[in-house]
Design a protein around this motif. Sequence first.
Motif, short mmCIF file in Angstrom:
data_model
loop_
_atom_site.label_atom_id
_atom_site.label_comp_id
_atom_site.label_asym_id
_atom_site.label_seq_id
_atom_site.Cartn_x
_atom_site.Cartn_y
_atom_site.Cartn_z
N PHE B 102 -6.34 2.46 69.82
CA PHE B 102 -7.18 2.42 68.62
C PHE B 102 -6.51 1.82 67.40
CE2 PHE B 102 -5.00 6.22 67.29
CZ PHE B 102 -4.81 6.94 68.46
N ALA B 103 -5.23 1.38 67.54
CA ALA B 103 -4.59 0.72 66.39
C ALA B 103 -3.33 0.02 66.90
CB ALA B 103 -4.25 1.71 65.30
N SER B 104 -2.74 -0.77 66.05
CA SER B 104 -1.49 -1.42 66.43
C SER B 104 -0.38 -0.38 66.46
CB SER B 104 -1.17 -2.55 65.43
OG SER B 104 -0.97 -2.00 64.16
N MET B 115 -0.37 3.40 69.63
CA MET B 115 -1.54 4.15 69.15
C MET B 115 -2.59 4.27 70.24
SD MET B 115 -1.42 5.30 65.98
CE MET B 115 0.14 5.98 66.47
N TRP B 270 -8.54 -3.31 68.41
CA TRP B 270 -8.16 -3.14 67.00
C TRP B 270 -7.76 -4.46 66.35
CZ3 TRP B 270 -3.24 -4.83 67.23
CH2 TRP B 270 -2.52 -4.60 68.43
N ASP B 278 -1.40 -9.24 62.96
CA ASP B 278 -1.51 -8.03 63.78
C ASP B 278 -1.35 -8.35 65.26
OD1 ASP B 278 -3.78 -9.49 64.02
OD2 ASP B 278 -5.11 -7.77 64.23
N LYS B 297 -0.16 -2.04 58.61
CA LYS B 297 -0.88 -2.81 59.64
C LYS B 297 -1.60 -1.85 60.59
CE LYS B 297 1.85 -7.00 59.71
NZ LYS B 297 2.87 -7.77 60.42
N THR B 298 -0.93 -0.75 60.93
CA THR B 298 -1.57 0.24 61.80
C THR B 298 -2.86 0.75 61.17
OG1 THR B 298 0.58 0.89 62.61
CG2 THR B 298 -1.24 2.43 62.99
N LEU B 299 -2.77 1.06 59.87
CA LEU B 299 -3.96 1.58 59.20
C LEU B 299 -5.08 0.54 59.16
CD1 LEU B 299 -2.38 3.61 56.28
CD2 LEU B 299 -3.45 4.46 58.37
N THR B 301 -5.56 -2.03 61.20
CA THR B 301 -6.16 -2.25 62.53
C THR B 301 -7.00 -1.05 62.95
OG1 THR B 301 -4.08 -1.48 63.44
CG2 THR B 301 -4.43 -3.85 63.40
N LEU B 302 -6.56 0.14 62.54
CA LEU B 302 -7.38 1.33 62.82
C LEU B 302 -8.75 1.17 62.17
CD1 LEU B 302 -7.52 4.19 64.04
CD2 LEU B 302 -6.74 5.05 61.84
N PHE B 305 -10.83 -1.24 64.15
CA PHE B 305 -11.34 -0.59 65.36
C PHE B 305 -12.51 0.32 65.02
CE2 PHE B 305 -11.24 3.00 68.34
CZ PHE B 305 -11.43 2.32 69.52
#
Lengths: 626, 424
Positions: B102-104, B115, B270, B278, B297-299, B301-302, B305
Amino acid sequence: MTGTTTPSTPAQVRQVPAPRPDVEEMRSRIGVAVRGVEYDAAGDPILYVDPERNVEVLAHLKGSEGGSYDLLRDITGLDLGGGHPIYVVYDLWSTAEGRPLRVKAQLRADRPRLASACDLWRAANWLEREVYDMFGVTFQGHPDLRRILMPENYEEGYPLQKDFPLRGRFTRAEQTRRAMSMALDDVYSMEELVTAGSGGEDGLPELARRQMAQTPGVTARAAPSELAGAGAGRDDDIETRNMLINIGPQHPATHGVLRLVCELDGERIVGCTPHIGYLHSGFEKLSEYRTWNQVITLTDRMDYLAPMMFNVGYALAVEKLLDVEITPRCKVIRVICCELNRILSHLLWLGTTAIDIGAFTPFLYTYQERERIYNLHEAYTGARMTTSVTRIGGMMADVPPGWLDGVREFVETFPRTLAEVDALLTRNSIWIGRTQGIGVIGAEEAINYGLCGPNLRASGVPHDVRRDRPYLDYETYDFDVPIGELGDTYDRYLVRMEEMRQSIRILEQALERVPDGPINVADSRVILPPKSETMNSIDGMIAHFKLVMEGLKVPAGEVWYSIESSKGELGFYIVADGGPKPVRCRYRTPSFMNMAVLPRLVEGELLADMIAVNASIDIVLGEIDR
Amino acid sequence: MGPLSATAFVLISLVKVIVVFTVIMVVVALMTLAERRVAAWIQDRSGPNRVGPWGILQPLADGLKNLLKEENLPGAASAGLFFAAPMIAIFPALVLFAVIPFASPLPTRWGLVPMIVADIPVGFLYIVALASLGVYGLFLAGWASNSKYALLGGLRASAQMISYEVGLGLSLVPILMLAGNVSLPAIVGQQQELGVWYVFPLLLAFTFFIVSAFAETNRLPFDMPEAESELVTGYHTEYSSMKFSMFFIAEFSNVLTQSALMATFFLGGWDIPFWSGDNMRALADGTIVGATPALWKTLLTLGAFALKTGFFVFVFIWVRWTLPRFRYDQVMALGWKVLIPLLVAYIAIQGGAMLGLQAGGIDSGRTYALALFGLNFVLLALLLFWLDRGRVIRGSWGASRRRTQLIARAPENVGAASEEAAAV
């Protein structure tokens, strides 16, 4: 607004017209079977026949050489009380020639018996059951003669016989005691017994077995493979039994308290039996105990989805008996009321049909439009559903200022919503897949089953009372009567959709021509004179006094008057004896006739189709059960 | 950053399980609200807007109400299975989410955290296997209730879900052919590498998948098992209180999972489009290929998604409040006689095209993807054209033809009849 005055209908003559040639001819042909001819208040012929030979006469009438009265509109009873004989009244209609004929058979009051007409018309099935239920007339040769509106174990007698007291023969305490002590499983219908016994008698409850033994013609079936249409292609090693499923009286898709007992093979319907009467209110009995104007409040409680139509139809029938010509303004206002209610009723049908086929959203669209019509009801009558808008000889009041503008606004904006729903459904593949070719009934069979209204027209029979027997000057309005070709669920849908558009057309024309002038007739026999006259002139005073104290008096006679209600031909068979109350008020409601065809339409279809077909015939239980 | 230590892996996995489970439950609760609000919006009314701002606390109130409702056990029901059924129904929908990335990947003190709850290499097979279990819940509910309506609902559910599982599985085969991998993070990575989301080169597979997903989740137009106008509410007719509610949680979880799957398989998971920042992929040993991971970046891409999943959830709701319902036999015919043969043919055509392109030297990159997209587009257009001609379900063409015939004018004899009636 000062519209053009509508051309008045030809004088509604009271004098007996020259005997119709076909009747004379018939007398010469079947001779003794026809005992006499009479003409009613509307000038329609009534044929008195020998009760021993009723079927012979009816068959002759139905056949082409007798004048081809192919549509059986009604069978009802008439009990005048006081030792008079009981009559069974058949009402026929010739779709080809567009004229009615009534046939009366006089029966002995102590043991009324008559041969069944079920072999001639399938429509006679339920109608004869109702006459049996209400008058105790036994129809010999009827395939399934049992009570229809009253419970099957009703023991108080036959409610519409004159000597039956309004509140029933038993005391309240006794009625309550019986109701409370009744075991729920006490009553098995014939179909239930047959299906339950499909695996032999072993699995049956004791009571069912006993009842089966008492019911002639019902035997437990030996093997399931004998069931109609069920045995094909089945593995004989596996013992299967059809499932009996009870749909209703509480079910999301029965549109009221209707119970359908279905026999299912998988999901395929082998048989379906409607059980009605849960909403039976005894309106016909009650009407005999109310004054002429009080009955109006009963009529709108039957089809509460198009209440004004019932008000209008009843008022028209009584005015026919009274030989009163209503004012031009009243006629146009009544047309507006009727067509608004046709839209109101069709919208409910549209919304609920969509829900039944799984599309929820159109339901809310149509309900918003219905809300606007209800607001118009409220602005006019103060009530939303039970409008009681007519009075004998006019309306309850003239329309309030601005009301016609409200109708005009509705007429202008409503087609938009209709087009939206049309776009959602009419060409939707799923909708088409669910409705086309489902519940098909051809023209000939539809007539045989006595279907009426949009259902009959969807089968390709162009019978619309507004055209075939115009009332309220409908012949002066320009509108089309849509008809279908196949008589499937889709055709019934298309016909009703088109009828709403035609109703809009009629409304537009009616709004153009609303004439000024009084809304009520200036006839002190039927309508209270104005207050100024009551207070200032002795004539007015006397008229007021007599009308208030004695009530409206309708001259002795009878009439069968029908209008095209939203569900079909709505007939009022009213018998008067010159007194302040009706002797007999028969409401021949369209849904009753339409409901009876359901088992035929759904046989062999899937369970989901039955829901769609049931929705498409547009029933309202209030008028089925009355 | 290296791989996680064993202790860290266990602990972080535990945290992930709890967080993901909680988030799914909250999202499912909000989806019930969303469904009602979107329905209200479509139907031109307000919807629930009294409990909390914009009715946001409505799900809470509903939940409380359901908890306080009377538990109901029909006398003839088979008690054990009756209780177990809602749980069996809810279980596969929830565990399916475990393999969806669901995310990077998130860089942490203890190493790089992917993730995804369980980065198992056979994610695809896991999905196909577990999705089949959902049917047990519905079927057992229908059977254990010992009610005729529920039984019919349960039968419909089992027949329908088993049929469409085949379609669901087959429509994923082209993805495997294109991605060459059954791990979901790898499929996401492949789409990033290709530069084109699979929805384009596999447009037809996407169409089939979305149809199967609707059927698998028993949502309109495929809500045979419930079909409230026919079967009251189908398999859960006899259920009340929280057990009833659990079927709804299961249905919404299924919708959420299927939406997430569609986002992952066809919309790049994501991946944020038109941005290479990403495009990273964590290898099994904890090393990273591509861009550097970062918390922001995680946030981001989340968020991407969530947006994609949310879009599909909206489509589910949108369709439900627009279309009528199929009939049971039509659903089965569509599944067995249309969907499955077409999918098999499609797999052959798609495979042939891919081999052809690879033989022609084009085996990756945008040209490859666009060529496949062209093929899919043509096939889809052909399919729709064929469907509309009304073989399976009669198309709009037939309807328009009939309609013109219908509006016939009034018959000739009517005028005469009315004259005659007037003369009487």
